[in-house]
Design a protein around this motif. Sequence first.
Motif, short mmCIF file in Angstrom:
data_model
loop_
_atom_site.label_atom_id
_atom_site.label_comp_id
_atom_site.label_asym_id
_atom_site.label_seq_id
_atom_site.Cartn_x
_atom_site.Cartn_y
_atom_site.Cartn_z
N PRO A 217 0.83 -1.22 0.00
CA PRO A 217 0.00 0.00 0.00
C PRO A 217 0.86 1.26 0.00
O PRO A 217 1.85 1.33 0.72
N VAL A 218 0.48 2.22 -0.85
CA VAL A 218 1.16 3.52 -0.87
C VAL A 218 0.12 4.57 -0.54
O VAL A 218 -0.85 4.75 -1.28
N TYR A 219 0.28 5.22 0.59
CA TYR A 219 -0.67 6.25 1.01
C TYR A 219 -0.15 7.60 0.52
O TYR A 219 0.76 8.18 1.12
N LEU A 220 -0.70 8.04 -0.62
CA LEU A 220 -0.25 9.30 -1.23
C LEU A 220 -0.91 10.48 -0.52
O LEU A 220 -1.85 10.29 0.26
N ASN A 221 -0.44 11.69 -0.82
CA ASN A 221 -0.97 12.91 -0.19
C ASN A 221 -0.96 12.81 1.32
O ASN A 221 -1.87 13.30 2.00
N ASN A 222 0.03 12.14 1.86
CA ASN A 222 0.15 11.97 3.32
C ASN A 222 1.50 12.47 3.78
O ASN A 222 2.45 11.69 3.95
N LYS A 223 1.60 13.75 3.96
CA LYS A 223 2.86 14.30 4.47
C LYS A 223 2.93 14.05 5.98
O LYS A 223 2.02 14.42 6.73
N VAL A 224 4.02 13.40 6.41
CA VAL A 224 4.16 13.10 7.83
C VAL A 224 4.59 14.37 8.55
O VAL A 224 5.61 14.98 8.24
N LEU A 225 3.75 14.76 9.54
CA LEU A 225 4.01 15.99 10.29
C LEU A 225 4.74 15.69 11.58
O LEU A 225 5.49 16.51 12.09
N ASP A 226 4.51 14.47 12.08
CA ASP A 226 4.99 14.20 13.42
C ASP A 226 5.08 12.69 13.63
O ASP A 226 4.24 11.94 13.14
N VAL A 227 6.14 12.25 14.32
CA VAL A 227 6.26 10.83 14.66
C VAL A 227 6.41 10.74 16.18
O VAL A 227 7.25 11.44 16.76
N THR A 228 5.60 9.90 16.80
CA THR A 228 5.82 9.66 18.24
C THR A 228 6.33 8.25 18.42
O THR A 228 5.97 7.34 17.67
N VAL A 229 7.20 8.09 19.40
CA VAL A 229 7.83 6.79 19.64
C VAL A 229 7.36 6.31 21.01
O VAL A 229 7.59 6.98 22.02
N SER A 230 6.72 5.13 21.01
CA SER A 230 6.21 4.59 22.28
C SER A 230 7.29 3.76 22.96
O SER A 230 7.97 2.96 22.31
N LYS A 231 7.41 3.92 24.25
CA LYS A 231 8.38 3.12 25.00
C LYS A 231 7.74 1.82 25.48
O LYS A 231 8.42 0.83 25.74
N ASP A 232 6.39 1.81 25.55
CA ASP A 232 5.71 0.68 26.20
C ASP A 232 5.21 -0.37 25.22
O ASP A 232 5.02 -1.52 25.60
N SER A 233 4.93 0.02 24.01
CA SER A 233 4.27 -0.91 23.11
C SER A 233 5.13 -1.21 21.89
O SER A 233 5.11 -0.47 20.91
N PRO A 234 5.94 -2.31 21.91
CA PRO A 234 6.84 -2.58 20.78
C PRO A 234 6.10 -2.72 19.46
O PRO A 234 6.58 -2.28 18.42
N ARG A 235 4.89 -3.32 19.48
CA ARG A 235 4.18 -3.52 18.22
C ARG A 235 3.70 -2.18 17.63
O ARG A 235 3.71 -1.99 16.43
N PHE A 236 3.31 -1.29 18.49
CA PHE A 236 2.82 0.02 18.02
C PHE A 236 3.85 1.09 18.39
O PHE A 236 3.51 2.12 18.95
N LYS A 237 5.11 0.78 18.09
CA LYS A 237 6.18 1.66 18.56
C LYS A 237 6.11 3.06 17.94
O LYS A 237 6.31 4.06 18.61
N PHE A 238 5.84 3.10 16.63
CA PHE A 238 5.86 4.39 15.93
C PHE A 238 4.45 4.81 15.54
O PHE A 238 3.68 3.99 15.00
#
Length: 436
Positions: free
Chosen positions: A140-161
């Motif tokens: 899947p390529v999600y076009l028109n999706n400029k990433v504004l911000d990335v958060t990094v979770s310390k608690d959830s390895p599966r949902f880390k980013f």
Amino acid sequence: MYDYQASMHHKLIIIGAGASGLMAAVTARDLGIDTAILESNDRIGKKISMTGDGRCNITNESTATGTDEAVALSRKYHSSQAEFPLPVLQQFGIRQTIDFFNVLGLPLTRLKEGFMYPMSLQAASVLDIFELALEDRNVPVYLNNKVLDVTVSKDSPRFKFTCRTETEEQVVYTSEYLFLCTGGLTGLNAGTDGSGYALAQRMGHTLIEPVPAIVQLKVQYPHLKALSGIKLQGRAHILVNGEVVRSETGEIHFAEYGLSGPPILQLGRKAAVHLARGDSVTVSVDLMPGRTEEEVIEFLEMNWGTFAHRTVAESFIGFLHKKLIPVLLKEAGIGQEPNLLCQDLSWKTKGIFYKILKHWDFKVTDTHSFENAQATAGGIATKELVANTLESKLVPGLYLAGEVMDVDGDFGGYNLQWSWSSGYSAAMALGKHIFK
Ligand SMILES: Cc1cc2nc3c(=O)[nH]c(=O)nc-3n(C[C@H](O)[C@H](O)[C@H](O)COP(=O)(O)OP(=O)(O)OC[C@H]3O[C@@H](n4cnc5c(N)ncnc54)[C@H](O)[C@@H]3O)c2cc1C
């Protein structure tokens, strides 16, 4: 503000559908990793379509000789850590690039000096082939999706980013692994606006100040207008505080702002780096690179002796561009004497001609901007990445590939080669990590 109401999850999210991101996506998917791409543009690979004058100089075969190919290739790259590119190039070099595109259905062809292009000689076919490859692999390529911000979770390895994007879809994208493939600062209308640097910096990474590389030189010279449009075979030396630091031979172009052409573009990086440091930068043009200084003197003397009855201007016809001659006469202080004969040339004037034909010096005032440059020198500091995997030492699970990091290559296909090599190496490293 965006109101995010849903989330989409993938094992690996790649930010940026440029050269490195596309290579990483195909490689990761072939390893069986659930992969998706977030891209700010409305189509993939917009920058690739601009490359190589619309033909896409994919790589360069001239260094693909012998067993030390990777070592020879690594000399074409620049970084604050000079040795950083080698382990990546050892994993995926020129041969592998040619084979990779062949397997994808894009055979390459070699033009001058080892420059390799798609056989179609159309950059658009590189995009088309990647589009088909992604479709074949259900990436899947999600076009028109400029990433504004990335958060990094310390608690959830599966949902880390968690990536929040500028989109109407109100979706957040979560992943276990994240590749930052957002490019440098060149080709601003291609989506590369430096936002990737900010994302990496917010995750703790350091930015080595970017400057344009593979770029034209602006010079201070009163007769540039008269020279504009001239193309000649010459050798250009870049001098920093009076010392020659790099020399290149090829077709030099004169323009109203200064100098361009392949050898100048190659020298642009040195100029940009040293100008940023406040050094004095000069470009010195050798108009007769095939002859030594002594040979040039001998040649001119012979010419002036044989054609003593001709004007000085006439004596240059035949081996210098015609538009160059009046400017050289001005340089030698005889611009107001169009009828001066060779037999009447003074030793002082002859001395100026000897010098200028071998060492025509121009003070470099600036380079062109990122908008005109083809590569970015500087970027995210490589000392914060593991050299052979390109994983962040600060944020495990985050990998960088392509021009976003502090590695840039010479003119001639080496920047795209870095994107292919680094995209592949990062994906392979992730595969090894996941399936170990
Ligand atoms: C005019 C021109 C001609 C060139 N010609 C050649 C050539 O012939 N040969 C060669 O080797 N090199 C060439 N280069 C250099 C080469 O194009 C780059 O080095 C290469 O494309 C870098 O690949 P990349 O994957 O790092 O980044 P890019 O190809 O620049 O791709 C980065 C992608 O990330 C996306 N992006 C950025 N930020 C975000 C964000 N926040 N969220 C979502 N998406 C984002 C961008 O839209 C873009 O699609 C040329 C460059 C220019 C400007």
